[in-house]
Design an enzyme around this catalytic site. Structure first.
Site, PDB file in Angstrom:
ATOM      1  N   HIS A 226       0.803  -1.218   0.000  1.00 51.95           N
ATOM      2  CA  HIS A 226       0.000   0.000   0.000  1.00 51.95           C
ATOM      3  C   HIS A 226       0.839   1.272   0.000  1.00 51.95           C
ATOM      4  O   HIS A 226       0.358   2.326  -0.429  1.00 51.95           O
ATOM      5  CB  HIS A 226      -0.952   0.008   1.206  1.00 51.95           C
ATOM      6  N   ARG A 227       2.074   1.204   0.475  1.00 46.09           N
ATOM      7  CA  ARG A 227       2.919   2.402   0.416  1.00 46.09           C
ATOM      8  C   ARG A 227       3.261   2.767  -1.029  1.00 46.09           C
ATOM      9  O   ARG A 227       3.434   3.933  -1.358  1.00 46.09           O
ATOM     10  CB  ARG A 227       4.222   2.176   1.198  1.00 46.09           C
TER      11      ARG A 227
END
Length: 253
Positions: A226-227
């Site tokens: 998700h980063r």
């Protein structure tokens, strides 16, 4: 986002067992095996991945009728037999080309944008699993991908792969469909930012033009860092992949 229930080990990151076994005692009913360096490296990598990488998961049910029909037609006239996994790798490469924001890697200091789709593919060998890489899969035809996977798999099983042929890659594919697994979620292999888990094709009831009918469906689950990749971008990529699988002629042009 909540992950789906983990149904299987991640084939792309599964351990290679190369150890010395020792029987503890006749009464104990078990033996112990000293961990190999490879086993320790994998444990360290996967533990780091699950502990430090915020995974999220997306799944899609792909209709497989057209792909299976096209594969049967190709294999009826071609000397080289094309596998479903060959189509999957080609579809992944097409989707990475169309949505390059998924073809990335995360480092502590920067986002790494890969310029080609280097797709790592799991291969089972007598000594364990290894993931040779199809380099620049986005620039290769289906037959070229099929030939390369077959050659890499043969050399992997004979222990003849060079390190550069299985280290790196920009994306991984973990396919347990051939083992009858219907659905699973895979662990991301850092510094890659995504991995696709492919389940087997099963006959299911599907809706076609408002009517129920029998269809062949494969569930594909997308594990995403998700980063590095936002949810909307991941959803866009998965939609492009699904389109390629369900309209397979589009990935051949």
């Amino acid at each position: 986002l909540s992950p789906p229930r983990q149904l299987s080990m991640n084939i792309a990151a599964s351990p290679t067992y190369a150890f010395l076994t020792e029987t503890v005692s006749a009464e104990s009913g078990f033996t112990e095996a000293t961990h190999s360096n490879k086993r320790r490296d994998i444990e360290s990598s996967l533990s780091e991945s699950k502990a430090t990488i915020p995974h999220f998961y997306l799944s899609v049910n792909c209709r497989m009728e057209r792909l299976l029909a096209l594969r049967a037609e190709i294999n009826a006239y071609s000397i080289r037999k094309i596998s479903v996994n060959d189509f999957v790798v080609r579809a992944v490469a097409v989707a990475l080309r169309e949505v390059p924001k998924v073809n990335v890697g995360w480092t502590d200091t920067a986002m790494r944008q890969f310029q080609q789709a280097d797709v790592a593919v799991a291969v089972s060998t007598d000594t364990g699993l290894i993931t040779p890489i199809v380099r620049a899969a986005d620039r290769k035809t289906l037959s070229q991908i099929s030939t390369e996977i077959a050659e890499l798999a043969a050399r992997a099983r004979s222990g003849q792969l060079r390190p550069d042929e299985y280290q790196g890659g920009s994306f991984s594919v973990s396919n347990l469909g051939m083992f009858g697994v219907s659905e699973f979620a895979a662990i991301i292999n850092p510094p890659q930012a995504a991995i696709l888990a492919v389940g087997s094709s099963h006959q299911r009831q599907v809706v076609d033009n408002g009517k129920l009918k029998d269809g062949m469906v494969s569930t594909c689950s997308f594990s995403v860092y998700h980063r590095a990749i936002d949810g909307a971008v991941a959803a866009e990529w998965l939609a492009v992949f699904q389109r390629a699988i369900e309209a397979p002629l589009t990935m051949l042009v």
